[in-house]
Scaffold this active site. Structure first.
Site, PDB file in Angstrom:
ATOM      1  N   GLY A  10      72.182  21.479  24.832  1.00  0.00           N
ATOM      2  CA  GLY A  10      71.502  22.144  23.721  1.00  0.00           C
ATOM      3  C   GLY A  10      71.677  21.488  22.357  1.00  0.00           C
TER       4      GLY A  10
ATOM      5  CD  GLU B 237      78.073  24.672  21.498  1.00  0.00           C
ATOM      6  OE1 GLU B 237      77.157  23.882  21.834  1.00  0.00           O
ATOM      7  OE2 GLU B 237      78.815  25.233  22.315  1.00  0.00           O
ATOM      8  CG  ASP B 238      73.703  24.917  21.691  1.00  0.00           C
ATOM      9  OD1 ASP B 238      74.848  25.435  21.616  1.00  0.00           O
ATOM     10  OD2 ASP B 238      73.071  24.859  22.761  1.00  0.00           O
TER      11      ASP B 238
ATOM     12  CG  ASP C 152      76.057  34.591  22.370  1.00  0.00           C
ATOM     13  OD1 ASP C 152      75.722  35.409  21.502  1.00  0.00           O
ATOM     14  OD2 ASP C 152      75.865  34.782  23.587  1.00  0.00           O
TER      15      ASP C 152
ATOM     16  N   GLY D  87      81.607  33.000  21.405  1.00  0.00           N
ATOM     17  CA  GLY D  87      82.659  32.119  20.906  1.00  0.00           C
ATOM     18  C   GLY D  87      83.561  31.595  22.015  1.00  0.00           C
TER      19      GLY D  87
ATOM     20  CB  THR E  30      81.519  27.628  24.854  1.00  0.00           C
ATOM     21  OG1 THR E  30      80.706  28.456  25.682  1.00  0.00           O
ATOM     22  CG2 THR E  30      81.415  26.181  25.304  1.00  0.00           C
ATOM     23  CG  LEU E  31      82.392  26.112  20.043  1.00  0.00           C
ATOM     24  CD1 LEU E  31      81.745  26.429  18.706  1.00  0.00           C
ATOM     25  CD2 LEU E  31      82.784  24.639  20.084  1.00  0.00           C
TER      26      LEU E  31
END
Ligand code: IMP
Ligand code: MG
Length: 174
Positions: free
Chosen positions: A42, A97-98, A101, A103, A105-106
């Site tokens: 993304g 990052e795209d 949402d 959070g 993943t990050l």
């Protein structure tokens, strides 16, 4: 599901904002080399638009990660599907990052990359949906905060479609 897409952020607005972010990053990283860690897929359009506007020396690497909801077992709560090609130890890393949402993943990606001892580690996101956050994570640079809507375009997909839209659009159910 039948749906249509409503423009939310125009290409012009996006690119004006990306230019502003690049300007700030050029100041913040003056005299240093910047290593962009681009999260596939993304973030590709955003990363390209950003990188073109950077004047500090830039290198780029790419990573694919997936995050799972509570209850699924995976090392560190994210699974690395495509590992970085290069080491990041001692480098000034900027995760690109795209959208943030929940959070999740990050949150886990940041921990994973910090364990590799970069010189510095920051996060830039094109979009942020702060209402949706369940994990404590902040971007250092953010393009736009948006409400809790599902969006596509400029790299973002709905079922792998619409990544190629030049603007950000909200998916509206018909
Ligand atoms: P998080 O771990 O919940 O923050 O998930 C972020 C990831 O979910 C992003 O990198 C996107 O791949 C995906 N995502 C979240 N919201 C959207 C959206 O509105 N459109 C498309 N993908 C999204
Ligand atoms: Mg993503």
């Amino acid at each position: 599901m039948n749906y249509h897409i409503e423009e939310m952020i125009s290409e012009q607005k996006l690119e004006d904002r990306i230019s502003e972010l690049a300007k700030q990053i050029n100041i913040d990283y003056a005299g240093r080399e910047l290593h962009l860690v681009v999260i596939l897929k993304g973030s590709v359009f955003f990363a390209a638009a950003l990188a073109k506007r950077l004047t500090v020396p830039v290198t780029m690497d790419f990573m694919t990660v997936t995050s799972y909801g509570d209850g699924m077992v995976s090392a560190g709560e994210i699974t690395v599907k495509k590992e970085l090609d290069e080491e990041i130890t001692g480098r000034n890393v900027l995760i690109v990052e795209d959208i943030i949402d929940s959070g999740r993943t990050l949150y886990y990606l940041k921990r994973l990359l910090l364990a590799r001892h970069p010189e510095s580690l920051r996060i830039i996101t094109m979009l942020d949906k702060p209402e949706c956050r369940t994990m404590e994570i902040e971007a250092d640079y953010c393009g736009f905060e948006i409400p809790n809507r599902f969006v596509v375009g400029y790299g973002l997909d709905y079922a792998q479609k619409h990544r190629n839209l030049s603007y950000i659009g909200a998916v509206i159910q018909d």
